[in-house]
Design a protein around this motif. Structure first.
Motif: not given
Length: 276
Positions: A2-4, A137-138, A143-144, A206-208
């Motif tokens: 698992x990842x998020x 959290x992403x 994620x500021x 891209x992460x989000x």
DNA sequence: GTCAGTGTTTAACG
DNA sequence: GCGTTAAACACTGA
């Protein structure tokens, strides 16, 4: 497993199946899986109701009616399933929660890396080291960009291990880190303080987006991941680099290369992702 | 038989 | 303290 996105998929399945259920008793065929005191674990869970299931990073947090929280980390291959009461445990079943309604909630873990513990609700962020240091959290809200720019600039390490470090950003693992770096056109060994402002902004986006998309697809199944219903994820069909070494880059056609970065297999495009 | 593996922690060293 | 590397955990499957 698992990842998020995979942990979130499990959380949603658990919520549908066992939220509101009362635990009658707990059997622990593999005591090493329990980090907190075993007797206390079993005693306090017996009679408790699962009020809600939360997630923080890759941790699952079962909120119980008795002011306790069951903190569970699946590590590589932990899985939950719900079976009729008395169902034969799997070879790697480590914990069995017998519910009040003739069902067993089973925790299986082929590799035996997963761990769980019982802590007073509200104390989990002090008592669980992984949670105490967990980064944001992403998400768009958490994620500021100023935060991300700042920690990238003051760190002096390669971007890949930086992103895998849960204290910087919560939830990324080996798959999504490779995907996000490919999307951003950043070489995995680029030093964090060498990224331009534009690259940082793109990286964040891209992460989000990637975590969001993967969650919508119910996660990625590459080895063994399945949700509580035994269903596999769908996002493996959307991956651009992970598991595609030797195949052509979907952007430029160059053959994707696999290297080791910080002990982790890392796939990237040598033409799109040039180290600066 | 050998090696890699969706994760994290710890030890040793510079 | 920071960062890197290696190893450990335990097991499966290629």
């Amino acid at each position: 497993m698992p990842e998020l996105p995979e942990v979130e998929t499990v959380r949603r399945g658990l919520t549908a199946l066992v939220q509101g259920a009362k635990i009658n008793s707990v059997a622990v065929p593999y005591p090493k899986a329990i980090v907190s005191d075993l007797t206390d674990f079993q005693t306090n869970l017996a009679g408790a109701t699962i009020d809600k299931i939360d997630r923080r990073g890759k941790f699952l947090l079962f909120r119980l009616s008795n002011q306790k929280t069951l903190v569970s980390h699946l590590r590589m291959e932990g899985q939950y399933s719900v079976e009729p009461v008395g169902a034969t445990p799997h070879k790697h079943t480590e914990v069995i929660f017998t519910l009040d309604d003739d069902r067993d909630l089973m925790y299986n873990d082929t590799r035996r890396f997963g761990r769980m513990q019982l802590v007073p609700t509200g104390k989990e962020y002090q008592e669980v080291s992984g949670l105490a240091k967990m980064g944001p959290e992403p998400t768009e809200a958490d994620l500021d960009i100023t935060y991300l720019t700042s920690i990238l600039a003051k760190s002096h390490r390669k971007i890949k291990p930086f992103l895998l470090d849960q204290s910087n950003v919560a939830g990324l693992g080996n798959i999504y880190t490779d995907e996000v770096l490919w999307q951003t056109k950043v070489h995995p060994e680029t030093l964090t303080d060498h990224l331009s402002a534009e690259e940082v902004a793109n990286l964040r986006q891209n992460i989000i987006q990637e975590i969001n998309r993967a969650t919508v697809h119910h996660g990625t199944t590459v080895h063994s991941f399945s949700n509580v219903f035994g269903e596999v994820g769908q996002f493996q069909n959307e991956l651009d680099v992970y598991g595609r070494a030797g195949e052509p880059c979907r952007r430029c056609g160059t053959t994707l290369v696999k290297i080791k970065v910080a002990q982790r297999g890392t796939t990237y495009c040598p033409k799109c992702q040039v180290q600066k």
